[in-house]
Scaffold this motif. Structure first.
Motif, PDB file in Angstrom:
ATOM      1  N   ILE A  33      -7.597  97.057  -1.705  1.00  0.00           N
ATOM      2  CA  ILE A  33      -8.874  96.809  -1.015  1.00  0.00           C
ATOM      3  C   ILE A  33      -8.827  97.316   0.432  1.00  0.00           C
ATOM      4  N   LEU A  34      -7.598  97.385   1.004  1.00  0.00           N
ATOM      5  CA  LEU A  34      -7.472  97.879   2.380  1.00  0.00           C
ATOM      6  C   LEU A  34      -7.391  99.406   2.445  1.00  0.00           C
ATOM      7  N   SER A  55      -6.884  96.966  12.733  1.00  0.00           N
ATOM      8  CA  SER A  55      -5.650  97.717  12.437  1.00  0.00           C
ATOM      9  C   SER A  55      -5.973  99.042  11.756  1.00  0.00           C
ATOM     10  N   LYS A  56      -6.921  98.987  10.807  1.00  0.00           N
ATOM     11  CA  LYS A  56      -7.300 100.194  10.083  1.00  0.00           C
ATOM     12  C   LYS A  56      -7.966 101.205  11.009  1.00  0.00           C
ATOM     13  N   LEU A  57      -8.777 100.722  11.958  1.00  0.00           N
ATOM     14  CA  LEU A  57      -9.411 101.645  12.915  1.00  0.00           C
ATOM     15  C   LEU A  57      -8.340 102.360  13.744  1.00  0.00           C
ATOM     16  N   ILE A  58      -7.337 101.590  14.175  1.00  0.00           N
ATOM     17  CA  ILE A  58      -6.247 102.171  14.974  1.00  0.00           C
ATOM     18  C   ILE A  58      -5.453 103.163  14.122  1.00  0.00           C
ATOM     19  N   CYS A  98       2.233 106.842  25.477  1.00  0.00           N
ATOM     20  CA  CYS A  98       3.178 106.692  24.364  1.00  0.00           C
ATOM     21  C   CYS A  98       2.905 107.795  23.360  1.00  0.00           C
ATOM     22  N   LYS A  99       3.869 107.995  22.454  1.00  0.00           N
ATOM     23  CA  LYS A  99       3.688 109.005  21.401  1.00  0.00           C
ATOM     24  C   LYS A  99       3.643 108.371  20.023  1.00  0.00           C
ATOM     25  N   ILE A 100       3.843 107.054  19.990  1.00  0.00           N
ATOM     26  CA  ILE A 100       3.915 106.311  18.730  1.00  0.00           C
ATOM     27  C   ILE A 100       3.277 104.941  18.986  1.00  0.00           C
ATOM     28  N   ILE A 101       2.630 104.390  17.953  1.00  0.00           N
ATOM     29  CA  ILE A 101       2.008 103.061  18.105  1.00  0.00           C
ATOM     30  C   ILE A 101       2.574 102.099  17.059  1.00  0.00           C
ATOM     31  N   ASN A 102       2.877 100.901  17.521  1.00  0.00           N
ATOM     32  CA  ASN A 102       3.274  99.788  16.649  1.00  0.00           C
ATOM     33  C   ASN A 102       2.003  98.993  16.353  1.00  0.00           C
ATOM     34  N   ILE A 103       1.697  98.836  15.075  1.00  0.00           N
ATOM     35  CA  ILE A 103       0.516  98.038  14.691  1.00  0.00           C
ATOM     36  C   ILE A 103       0.975  96.695  14.139  1.00  0.00           C
ATOM     37  N   LYS A 104       0.438  95.628  14.733  1.00  0.00           N
ATOM     38  CA  LYS A 104       0.599  94.279  14.181  1.00  0.00           C
ATOM     39  C   LYS A 104      -0.806  93.730  14.045  1.00  0.00           C
ATOM     40  N   PRO A 105      -1.215  93.363  12.832  1.00  0.00           N
ATOM     41  CA  PRO A 105      -2.593  92.895  12.672  1.00  0.00           C
ATOM     42  C   PRO A 105      -2.914  91.683  13.553  1.00  0.00           C
ATOM     43  N   GLY A 106      -1.957  90.788  13.759  1.00  0.00           N
ATOM     44  CA  GLY A 106      -2.216  89.617  14.597  1.00  0.00           C
ATOM     45  C   GLY A 106      -2.557  90.008  16.028  1.00  0.00           C
ATOM     46  N   ARG A 107      -1.819  90.977  16.550  1.00  0.00           N
ATOM     47  CA  ARG A 107      -2.011  91.375  17.948  1.00  0.00           C
ATOM     48  C   ARG A 107      -3.343  92.072  18.189  1.00  0.00           C
ATOM     49  N   VAL A 108      -3.868  92.747  17.169  1.00  0.00           N
ATOM     50  CA  VAL A 108      -5.107  93.521  17.354  1.00  0.00           C
ATOM     51  C   VAL A 108      -6.331  92.844  16.736  1.00  0.00           C
ATOM     52  N   GLY A 109      -6.161  91.646  16.188  1.00  0.00           N
ATOM     53  CA  GLY A 109      -7.321  90.893  15.716  1.00  0.00           C
ATOM     54  C   GLY A 109      -7.622  91.023  14.239  1.00  0.00           C
ATOM     55  N   GLY A 110      -6.721  91.654  13.473  1.00  0.00           N
ATOM     56  CA  GLY A 110      -6.922  91.653  12.020  1.00  0.00           C
ATOM     57  C   GLY A 110      -6.728  93.012  11.370  1.00  0.00           C
ATOM     58  N   PHE A 111      -6.868  93.014  10.050  1.00  0.00           N
ATOM     59  CA  PHE A 111      -6.688  94.253   9.274  1.00  0.00           C
ATOM     60  C   PHE A 111      -7.777  95.274   9.603  1.00  0.00           C
ATOM     61  N   THR A 112      -8.977  94.782   9.905  1.00  0.00           N
ATOM     62  CA  THR A 112     -10.083  95.705  10.158  1.00  0.00           C
ATOM     63  C   THR A 112      -9.810  96.558  11.394  1.00  0.00           C
TER      64      THR A 112
END
Ligand code: OSB
Ligand code: MG
Length: 368
Positions: A122-123, A272-275, A256-270
């Motif tokens: 679904i994601l 996260s997917k944009l990032i 930076c040249k690389i990004i760490n994604i944590k859904p909690g830090r960015v407010g959710g999966f939605t």
């Protein structure tokens, strides 16, 4: 989908061994497990706000307050068409991303289960197995660190990340590189340095690190742009990235040249997917970070990390690396080739073991 009932569990999970970082020592992890009942299905999510405001300003108590007094009242009893509608309903709430992400995750799980598809599916995930690494806290000595790394490598982990802090950095990196000339190795400073420490990082360049994670101020994208100009080793931001807008700023500034994604830090999966999607277009690799989640949050992380631009191994390790007993079944395990299987059953794809959840719950509350 009619949101009938929501339950919050403040859990306290004892770590297998203390986790030492530049922010302090953690012996156990406090999070909120969120259960949403709607249309005959049960969705589960985990809010990764911790007991202390050292990694982020959010804590279990602030997340509880925001969930109870703002997010839950906005969706309880409502008939939601999709997750976006819930996000819209609580959009007046600024920040508090870990609180939002936990509830959003539970809604995603419920919608996926209702449709009979996996969370990965679904994601928009595509990978059947994800590449995983391990994040190791600061150790007493290089000898102890080397033996820990050796055993994680034996288990199959594809890359090693070590925590560093001023005075506990170069000696560990050089010792590891000498012992393991070819492993994928990276460091995470959790914002413990300033630009005045640039020489430490210049010296680190000889050790062929894959990346240096969040060396400078947790809220200082600009300082990182100055540091990245001085270094060949890629910087990777964790704490500083809360949104797509932060990601765009960091990439355009060259922070930076690389990004760490944590859904909690960015407010959710939605978000996260944009990032994730933006970075993919910009040719910026992303990887999935971790917050010492229980199996509930871990299941969400594995699903998200199955999207195609999660190119580098994530901080998504086996359940037993963190906890003697996870609260889900089956627990998460690592394959000998350093991958983890993405669950294929509907939703998060693992069952919450309710009596284990009860045993680690210090407080709970029901909203209906
Ligand atoms: O900075 O990535 C971090 C854990 C808690 C808070 C911040 C961080 C971490 C980790 C552990 O590094 C990652 C994991 O869950 O394995
Ligand atoms: Mg980090």
């Amino acid at each position: 989908m009619k949101i009938k009932r929501i339950e919050l569990h403040h859990v306290k999970l004892e770590l297998v061994s203390p986790f030492v970082t530049s922010m302090g020592v953690e012996y156990d992890e406090e999070h909120i497990i969120i259960r949403v009942d709607a249309d005959g299905v049960t969705g589960w999510g985990e809010s990764v706000a911790e007991g202390t405001p050292f990694y982020s300003y959010e804590t279990v108590q602030t997340a509880w307050h925001i969930l109870k007094d703002f997010l839950i009242p906005n969706i309880l009893g409502k008939d939601l068409k999709n997750v976006d509608e819930a996000i819209e309903l609580w959009s007046r709430v600024r920040g508090h991303r870990m609180a939002k992400a936990g509830l959003e995750a539970a809604l995603w799980d419920a919608f996926a289960k209702k449709e009979g598809v996996s969370l990965s599916n679904i994601l928009g995930g595509v990978l059947k197995k994800i590449d995983v690494g391990v994040s190791i806290g600061i150790q007493e000595s290089s000898a102890i660190l080397i033996s820990k790394v050796e055993s994680y490598l034996k288990e199959g982990y594809q890359r090693i990340k070590i925590k560093i802090a001023p005075g506990r950095d170069l000696q560990f990196v050089s010792a590891l590189r000498k012992e393991f000339p070819d492993i994928m190795l990276q460091v995470d400073a959790n914002s413990a340095y300033t630009l005045d420490d640039i020489n430490i990082f210049r010296e680190m360049e000889q050790y062929n690190l894959s990346l240096i994670e969040q060396p400078l101020g947790y809220d200082d994208i600009y300082a990182h742009s100055k540091m990245q100009k001085e270094l060949k080793t890629p910087l990777c931001l964790d704490e500083s990235i809360h949104s797509l807008a932060d990601t765009q700023a960091a990439i355009e500034l060259g922070s930076c040249k690389i990004i760490n994604i944590k859904p909690g830090r960015v407010g959710g999966f939605t978000e996260s997917k944009l990032i994730h999607d933006y970075c993919q277009v910009q040719n910026i690799p992303v990887w999935h970070g971790g917050m010492l989640e229980s199996g509930v949050g871990r299941a969400g992380n594995v699903a998200l990390a199955s999207l195609s631009n999660f190119i580098l191994p994530g901080d998504i390790s086996a359940s037993k690396k963190y906890y003697k007993e996870d609260i889900v079944s089956p627990v998460f395990e690592i394959n000998p080739d350093g991958t983890m299987d993405v669950p294929t059953k509907p939703g998060i794809g693992v069952e919450v073991v309710e009596d284990r959840l009860r045993r680690v719950t210090v407080h709970h509350e029901i909203f209906k």
